[in-house]
Design an enzyme around this catalytic site. Structure first.
Site, PDB file in Angstrom:
ATOM      1  N   LYS A 150       2.165   6.857   4.286  1.00 22.79           N
ATOM      2  CA  LYS A 150       1.511   5.554   4.263  1.00 22.79           C
ATOM      3  C   LYS A 150       0.902   5.195   5.618  1.00 22.79           C
ATOM      4  O   LYS A 150       0.531   4.046   5.841  1.00 22.79           O
ATOM      5  CB  LYS A 150       2.532   4.484   3.873  1.00 22.79           C
ATOM      6  CG  LYS A 150       3.224   4.731   2.531  1.00 22.79           C
ATOM      7  CD  LYS A 150       4.264   3.647   2.303  1.00 22.79           C
ATOM      8  CE  LYS A 150       5.153   3.964   1.126  1.00 22.79           C
ATOM      9  NZ  LYS A 150       6.245   2.969   1.004  1.00 22.79           N
ATOM     10  N   ARG A 170       0.589 -11.004   5.790  1.00 22.82           N
ATOM     11  CA  ARG A 170       1.978 -11.340   6.111  1.00 22.82           C
ATOM     12  C   ARG A 170       2.480 -10.730   7.409  1.00 22.82           C
ATOM     13  O   ARG A 170       3.650 -10.898   7.764  1.00 22.82           O
ATOM     14  CB  ARG A 170       2.888 -10.947   4.943  1.00 22.82           C
ATOM     15  CG  ARG A 170       2.664 -11.897   3.769  1.00 22.82           C
ATOM     16  CD  ARG A 170       3.424 -11.475   2.546  1.00 22.82           C
ATOM     17  NE  ARG A 170       4.862 -11.388   2.769  1.00 22.82           N
ATOM     18  CZ  ARG A 170       5.724 -10.937   1.868  1.00 22.82           C
ATOM     19  NH1 ARG A 170       5.286 -10.523   0.711  1.00 22.82           N
ATOM     20  NH2 ARG A 170       7.005 -10.879   2.147  1.00 22.82           N
ATOM     21  N   PRO A 187       0.818  -1.221   0.000  1.00 22.14           N
ATOM     22  CA  PRO A 187       0.000   0.000   0.000  1.00 22.14           C
ATOM     23  C   PRO A 187       0.853   1.273   0.000  1.00 22.14           C
ATOM     24  O   PRO A 187       1.798   1.398   0.771  1.00 22.14           O
ATOM     25  CB  PRO A 187      -0.803  -0.112   1.295  1.00 22.14           C
ATOM     26  CG  PRO A 187      -0.816  -1.568   1.615  1.00 22.14           C
ATOM     27  CD  PRO A 187       0.489  -2.110   1.106  1.00 22.14           C
ATOM     28  N   GLU A 188       0.509   2.184  -0.880  1.00 22.72           N
ATOM     29  CA  GLU A 188       1.183   3.475  -0.943  1.00 22.72           C
ATOM     30  C   GLU A 188       0.138   4.566  -0.685  1.00 22.72           C
ATOM     31  O   GLU A 188      -1.009   4.259  -0.368  1.00 22.72           O
ATOM     32  CB  GLU A 188       1.856   3.638  -2.318  1.00 22.72           C
ATOM     33  CG  GLU A 188       2.907   2.550  -2.579  1.00 22.72           C
ATOM     34  CD  GLU A 188       3.724   2.774  -3.845  1.00 22.72           C
ATOM     35  OE1 GLU A 188       3.826   3.914  -4.303  1.00 22.72           O
ATOM     36  OE2 GLU A 188       4.241   1.773  -4.381  1.00 22.72           O
ATOM     37  N   ARG A 212      15.476  -1.984  -5.236  1.00 25.56           N
ATOM     38  CA  ARG A 212      14.113  -2.215  -5.710  1.00 25.56           C
ATOM     39  C   ARG A 212      14.113  -2.278  -7.239  1.00 25.56           C
ATOM     40  O   ARG A 212      14.993  -1.716  -7.881  1.00 25.56           O
ATOM     41  CB  ARG A 212      13.174  -1.090  -5.253  1.00 25.56           C
ATOM     42  CG  ARG A 212      13.205  -0.833  -3.764  1.00 25.56           C
ATOM     43  CD  ARG A 212      12.800  -2.062  -2.956  1.00 25.56           C
ATOM     44  NE  ARG A 212      11.434  -2.468  -3.211  1.00 25.56           N
ATOM     45  CZ  ARG A 212      10.374  -1.988  -2.568  1.00 25.56           C
ATOM     46  NH1 ARG A 212      10.540  -1.095  -1.627  1.00 25.56           N
ATOM     47  NH2 ARG A 212       9.162  -2.402  -2.849  1.00 25.56           N
TER      48      ARG A 212
END
Ligand code: ZN
Length: 267
Positions: free
Chosen positions: A59, A112, A2-3, A256
């Site tokens: 976030k 998670r 999620p951003e 990334r």
């Protein structure tokens, strides 16, 4: 992961369904999500209280507790906030559930377990403790403030955009979209950008994020809601540039994977 646009969506879920309602039961199914905080303390601070004044910063999502303190959420890799009318419809992987008197419950899900639900004295304290930079869309975060936030960063521009201590809210997915729209190579060093490129980057940052929010696009869900000409739906193996149809290039930047167009971004 999620951003900013996803978390803005969660804020709206909270604002629409949970504000001002009395919490009559708190269910913590997995206390690991609370970190050091005990489930008992957490529940006792919330039971009988109401949530007010929701606020997103980067976030993170926060809501004040009417009798003092602040509830905080971080969504980690795949956390989410959902409202369900009935307790029997609890979504899979619900870790914390707030049941409201009368009807409905707010479920924080996290498959998670990377993420956090917590309590803070107030939102400003929490933002300072987390050492978060200004929110990418906050009022007052203009080009001048952006320039001073990124000044001195002698690293690749993608890592700088994703550094929550410099600017809060942007992650791996949206940094690629912003860099694509700005025509900037993700691996370019930020301090090597021309002033005009820096300004374009700032403007595209605002435009991409506000567009995603307005259209309800997220970082993994609903990316097809982004307007034509967006990189996100093509951001995958075998994807093509929506502008010139070149094959997209994928490579590691700051640990990334960046996707970019070799022709439009010179990567
Ligand atoms: Zn291209």
């Amino acid at each position: 992961m999620p951003e900013l646009p996803d978390v803005e969506g969660f804020k709206r879920v909270l604002a629409k369904n949970a504000l001002g309602k009395t919490i009559d039961q708190v269910v913590v199914s997995d206390a690991r999500i609370l970190g050091q905080l005990s489930a008992r303390t957490f529940a006792s601070r919330l039971r009988g209280a109401k949530l007010v004044a929701p606020r997103r910063h980067g976030k993170h999502l926060m809501a004040n507790i009417d009798r003092g303190g602040c509830l905080t959420f971080h969504f980690g890799m795949n956390g989410a906030l959902q409202f369900v009318q009935n307790r029997d419809q609890e979504p899979a992987f619900t870790r914390v559930r707030l049941d409201f008197a009368g009807d409905g419950c707010l479920a924080y899900t996290n498959k998670r377990m990377i993420g956090r639900v917590g309590l803070a004295e107030d939102a400003a304290d929490f933002i300072a403790d987390e050492k978060l930079g200004p929110d990418a869309l906050e009022r007052g975060f203009d080009f001048l403030a952006f320039t001073s936030a990124v000044a001195g960063a002698k690293r690749d521009v993608k890592s700088v955009l994703m550094d929550q201590k410099i600017i809060a809210g942007i992650g791996n997915i949206y940094s690629d979209e912003i860099l694509f729209q700005a025509g900037v190579n993700p691996a370019e060093r930020l301090d090597k950008l021309a002033p005009s490129q820096l300004e374009r980057l700032f403007l595209e940052m605002r435009k991409v994020l506000t567009t995603a929010i307005a259209r309800g696009a997220g970082s993994e869900q609903f990316i097809e809601r982004m307007p034509e000409g967006s990189l996100l739906p093509e951001r995958k193996k075998g994807g093509h540039c929506p502008r010139c149809r070149s094959s997209l290039k994928a490579f590691k930047v700051g640990g990334r994977t960046a996707y970019c167009c070799p022709r439009c971004q010179g990567c």
